[in-house]
Design an enzyme around this catalytic site. Structure first.
Site, mmCIF file in Angstrom:
data_model
loop_
_atom_site.group_PDB
_atom_site.id
_atom_site.type_symbol
_atom_site.label_atom_id
_atom_site.label_comp_id
_atom_site.label_asym_id
_atom_site.label_seq_id
_atom_site.Cartn_x
_atom_site.Cartn_y
_atom_site.Cartn_z
ATOM 1 N N LYS A 22 33.872 36.042 47.674
ATOM 2 C CA LYS A 22 32.877 36.871 46.960
ATOM 3 C C LYS A 22 32.954 36.628 45.455
ATOM 4 O O LYS A 22 31.943 36.344 44.812
ATOM 5 C CB LYS A 22 33.151 38.351 47.268
ATOM 6 C CG LYS A 22 32.498 39.334 46.312
ATOM 7 C CD LYS A 22 32.920 40.746 46.656
ATOM 8 C CE LYS A 22 32.586 41.766 45.599
ATOM 9 N NZ LYS A 22 33.386 41.683 44.377
ATOM 10 N N ASN A 23 34.140 36.740 44.899
ATOM 11 C CA ASN A 23 34.222 36.676 43.437
ATOM 12 C C ASN A 23 33.967 35.273 42.900
ATOM 13 O O ASN A 23 33.520 35.114 41.767
ATOM 14 C CB ASN A 23 35.568 37.230 42.957
ATOM 15 C CG ASN A 23 35.624 38.742 43.114
ATOM 16 O OD1 ASN A 23 34.599 39.392 43.327
ATOM 17 N ND2 ASN A 23 36.820 39.323 43.031
ATOM 18 N N CYS A 117 32.798 48.761 41.158
ATOM 19 C CA CYS A 117 33.655 49.853 41.623
ATOM 20 C C CYS A 117 34.182 50.646 40.431
ATOM 21 O O CYS A 117 34.377 50.097 39.345
ATOM 22 C CB CYS A 117 34.832 49.295 42.412
ATOM 23 S SG CYS A 117 34.323 48.455 43.910
ATOM 24 N N ARG A 122 35.924 50.273 32.468
ATOM 25 C CA ARG A 122 35.774 48.832 32.695
ATOM 26 C C ARG A 122 34.978 48.241 31.527
ATOM 27 O O ARG A 122 33.803 47.899 31.657
ATOM 28 C CB ARG A 122 35.085 48.562 34.036
ATOM 29 C CG ARG A 122 35.928 49.007 35.215
ATOM 30 C CD ARG A 122 35.363 48.576 36.536
ATOM 31 N NE ARG A 122 35.598 47.171 36.808
ATOM 32 C CZ ARG A 122 35.310 46.569 37.965
ATOM 33 N NH1 ARG A 122 34.789 47.266 38.940
ATOM 34 N NH2 ARG A 122 35.543 45.292 38.141
ATOM 35 N N PRO A 123 35.635 48.128 30.373
ATOM 36 C CA PRO A 123 34.914 47.645 29.196
ATOM 37 C C PRO A 123 34.594 46.153 29.299
ATOM 38 O O PRO A 123 35.173 45.446 30.125
ATOM 39 C CB PRO A 123 35.916 47.888 28.059
ATOM 40 C CG PRO A 123 37.248 47.874 28.710
ATOM 41 C CD PRO A 123 37.053 48.355 30.123
ATOM 42 N N ASP A 125 34.463 44.506 26.194
ATOM 43 C CA ASP A 125 34.665 44.164 24.779
ATOM 44 C C ASP A 125 35.204 42.744 24.588
ATOM 45 O O ASP A 125 34.842 42.062 23.626
ATOM 46 C CB ASP A 125 35.610 45.195 24.126
ATOM 47 C CG ASP A 125 36.936 45.302 24.850
ATOM 48 O OD1 ASP A 125 36.922 45.484 26.093
ATOM 49 O OD2 ASP A 125 37.988 45.174 24.207
ATOM 50 N N ASP A 310 43.128 43.743 44.010
ATOM 51 C CA ASP A 310 42.108 43.977 45.043
ATOM 52 C C ASP A 310 42.705 44.071 46.442
ATOM 53 O O ASP A 310 41.987 44.347 47.411
ATOM 54 C CB ASP A 310 41.034 42.883 44.992
ATOM 55 C CG ASP A 310 40.114 43.061 43.786
ATOM 56 O OD1 ASP A 310 40.248 44.067 43.071
ATOM 57 O OD2 ASP A 310 39.256 42.185 43.563
ATOM 58 N N ARG A 402 29.694 45.354 50.797
ATOM 59 C CA ARG A 402 29.503 44.592 49.557
ATOM 60 C C ARG A 402 30.371 43.340 49.562
ATOM 61 O O ARG A 402 30.041 42.350 48.894
ATOM 62 C CB ARG A 402 29.900 45.439 48.334
ATOM 63 C CG ARG A 402 28.938 46.550 47.999
ATOM 64 C CD ARG A 402 29.353 47.195 46.691
ATOM 65 N NE ARG A 402 29.762 46.174 45.752
ATOM 66 C CZ ARG A 402 30.748 46.313 44.870
ATOM 67 N NH1 ARG A 402 31.411 47.430 44.785
ATOM 68 N NH2 ARG A 402 31.065 45.338 44.062
HETATM 69 C C1 UD1 Z 1 37.429 41.084 38.477
HETATM 70 C C2 UD1 Z 1 37.054 41.317 39.927
HETATM 71 C C3 UD1 Z 1 37.718 42.596 40.443
HETATM 72 C C4 UD1 Z 1 39.230 42.549 40.203
HETATM 73 C C5 UD1 Z 1 39.543 42.191 38.753
HETATM 74 C C6 UD1 Z 1 41.042 41.948 38.523
HETATM 75 C C7 UD1 Z 1 34.864 40.319 40.064
HETATM 76 C C8 UD1 Z 1 33.393 40.525 40.192
HETATM 77 N N1 UD1 Z 1 35.615 41.413 40.023
HETATM 78 O O1 UD1 Z 1 36.929 42.204 37.739
HETATM 79 O O2 UD1 Z 1 37.452 42.702 41.821
HETATM 80 O O3 UD1 Z 1 39.801 43.807 40.498
HETATM 81 O O4 UD1 Z 1 38.853 40.986 38.369
HETATM 82 O O5 UD1 Z 1 41.503 40.929 39.349
HETATM 83 O O6 UD1 Z 1 35.338 39.194 40.037
HETATM 84 N N2 UD1 Z 1 39.429 44.486 30.277
HETATM 85 C C9 UD1 Z 1 39.236 44.916 28.982
HETATM 86 N N3 UD1 Z 1 38.155 44.407 28.288
HETATM 87 C C10 UD1 Z 1 37.295 43.512 28.826
HETATM 88 C C11 UD1 Z 1 37.512 43.075 30.151
HETATM 89 C C12 UD1 Z 1 38.579 43.575 30.850
HETATM 90 O O7 UD1 Z 1 39.997 45.732 28.468
HETATM 91 O O8 UD1 Z 1 36.365 43.106 28.143
HETATM 92 C C13 UD1 Z 1 40.576 45.003 31.055
HETATM 93 C C14 UD1 Z 1 40.116 45.857 32.243
HETATM 94 O O9 UD1 Z 1 39.894 47.207 31.850
HETATM 95 C C15 UD1 Z 1 41.268 45.688 33.209
HETATM 96 C C16 UD1 Z 1 41.778 44.270 32.925
HETATM 97 O O10 UD1 Z 1 41.244 43.905 31.653
HETATM 98 O O11 UD1 Z 1 42.296 46.606 32.904
HETATM 99 C C17 UD1 Z 1 41.363 43.226 33.926
HETATM 100 O O12 UD1 Z 1 39.963 43.241 34.085
HETATM 101 P P1 UD1 Z 1 39.142 41.936 34.510
HETATM 102 O O13 UD1 Z 1 40.082 40.872 34.966
HETATM 103 O O14 UD1 Z 1 38.193 41.614 33.424
HETATM 104 O O15 UD1 Z 1 38.321 42.462 35.764
HETATM 105 P P2 UD1 Z 1 36.832 42.141 36.168
HETATM 106 O O16 UD1 Z 1 36.482 40.745 35.750
HETATM 107 O O17 UD1 Z 1 35.919 43.236 35.752
#
Ligand code: UD1
Length: 432
Positions: A22-23, A117, A122-123, A125, A310, A402
């Site tokens: 999926k991802n 989810c 889930r920023p 930034d 996950d 999903r």
């Molecule tokens: C992706 C996966 C999700 C998985 C996660 C971690 C997809 C569609 N989703 O989510 O299933 O749980 O990886 O393996 O592939 N963070 C920030 N700022 C940002 C981005 C992230 O602070 O701009 C923090 C998040 O709050 C979190 C951490 O970084 O604590 C990891 O997040 P991230 O790896 O970015 O997760 P996703 O890509 O959203």
């Protein structure tokens, strides 16, 4: 709104084929938006997140044609807009990849902020900071959750992530593929799907080196010819979920079409607990030898090659069915134990203190009506219900669909008694 009804307590036995990741596919569909010719994707999982992502791409003007259930031809050459603002954007997390892809394609991107989810904040930034470093600027204010970025031109840059982020790593890779000059990402995420997105882009004509390590170099190219067929890697999380389902039902299941090294973070832990895990070239068999007692252990989630967040809820179900007291430490998301009250309704003995769940093993779960609070939590409820004598209902089951292709068919194939039913109401249901 539909539910899953499970009459559990039956050991799962037989074979399950693992679907495409999926991802990975969500990142790759977005990546297909920035190439200059058509491509064909194989091993595309038939799940609702993929259908939503393809609809979004179609609304941009891309042509989408299903060759068969798992093969999709994507032609982005007629894309006519850089705006992805429909309600569908907020229904999935991975829609944020359209920011990087559309910036790469046309130097501008307008996007409604993504959904996904709810694990607390889930920023995005890190994504935005990196785009800014590459010369993109916000146009106007972010109103109604809609953001517009413009770059004239998009330039390669040095990008350092102070948090390892899967999404930001992929998004910057997408944008940098067609930027002027070289982008170096330091402290990049290393998940298998990052490598898959990079391999796809390279097959289409990009120059990306180092994906799978913590430093990725992307040498921008002006044109990506495309015209290539690419097969998506197997889904690590789907495979891990079925390994756990086999284990907690005292079953004996062989999973096919997976990459055993991707499963090592889970396989190593399950071996430590007492399960037998036998690896083939692209298979894993999971079972428990007679008279072996399954012992609890401690898990910590962390970015790959650490234990995947996950699989955290499913692994907690595994710990519930072991002896002694175990710990699950959630290091990635601030609020990923929201499902614990649901498992407690099935008799689980779990105490959460901030980011740690203390799990005391129980002999068996009690049947109950529980809610899939999110995609992977829903999968954990399925595992728990399969391990439970009696009838359980899991409401909000669309969340599970999903990310799990044909879950009912796959589980029935190994002897589970599971069906989709309408109209079950859970008093605590907060599915929307
Ligand atoms: C992706 C996966 C999700 C998985 C996660 C971690 C997809 C569609 N989703 O989510 O299933 O749980 O990886 O393996 O592939 N963070 C920030 N700022 C940002 C981005 C992230 O602070 O701009 C923090 C998040 O709050 C979190 C951490 O970084 O604590 C990891 O997040 P991230 O790896 O970015 O997760 P996703 O890509 O959203």
């Amino acid at each position: 709104m539909y539910s899953y009804k499970i009459n559990g307590g039956k050991p799962l036995k037989g074979d399950i084929n693992i679907s495409g990741s999926k991802n990975a596919v969500l990142g790759i569909i977005a990546a297909a938006m920035l190439i200059d010719g058509p491509c064909v994707l194989e091993n595309v999982p038939d799940i609702s997140d993929v259908r939503i992502m393809l609809n979004l791409c179609e609304s941009l003007g891309a042509e989408i044609e299903y060759k068969d259930e798992h093969t999709v031809r994507i032609d982005p050459t007629k894309i006519k807009t850089h705006e992805a603002v429909s309600a569908d954007v907020s229904r999935i997390r991975a829609s944020y990849y359209l920011l990087g892809a559309l910036l790469a394609r046309s130097g501008k991107a307008t996007l409604r902020l993504p959904g996904g989810c709810d694990f607390g904040q889930r920023p995005i930034d890190l994504h935005l900071k990196a785009f800014r470093a590459m010369g993109a600027r916000s146009v106007g204010k972010t109103t109604n959750g809609i953001i517009t970025l413009k770059a004239d031109p998009l330039r390669g840059a040095k990008v350092f992530f102070d948090i390892v982020s899967v999404g930001a790593t992929i998004n910057v890779m997408l944008a940098a593929t067609k930027a002027e000059g070289t982008t170096i990402i330091t402290n990049a995420a290393k998940e298998p799907h990052i490598v898959d997105v990079a391999n796809f882009l390279n097959a289409m004509g990009a120059r990306i080196k180092g994906a799978g390590t913590d430093t990725i170099r992307i040498y921008g190219v002006p044109v990506l010819p495309g015209n290539f067929t690419y097969s998506i890697i197997p889904d690590q999380i789907e495979a891990g979920t079925y390994m756990i389902a086999a284990a907690v039902t005292d079953g004996d299941v062989t999973l096919h079409n997976l990459i055993p090294t991707h499963m090592e973070p889970l396989s190593a832990k399950m071996r430590e607990m007492g399960y037998t895990i036998i690896e083939g070239d692209d298979t894993i068999r999971v079972f428990k030898e007679e008279d072996v007692e399954i012992e609890g252990t401690n898990f910590k989630t962390s970015p790959y090659p650490g234990f995947p967040t996950d699989l955290q809820p499913q692994a907690v179900v595994l710990l519930c069915k072991s002896t002694g007291i175990s710990k699950m430490h959630e290091n990635v998301w601030e609020n990923r134990f929201q499902y614990v009250p649901e498992l407690q309704r099935m008799g689980a003995n779990i105490n959460c203190i901030e980011r740690v769940a203390l799990v005391t093993g129980i002999k068996h779960f009690d049947p109950a009506t529980v809610t899939a609070t999110d995609l992977r939590a829903g999968a954990a409820m399925v595992c728990a219900a399969l391990a439970t004598e009696g009838t359980s209902y899991i409401t909000g089951a669309s969340k599970i669909d999903r990310g799990y292709e044909h879950i009912i068919t796959k589980l029935r194939g190994v002897g589970a008694d599971i069906e989709r039913v309408e109209g079950i109401v859970n008093m605590n249901d907060y599915d929307t």
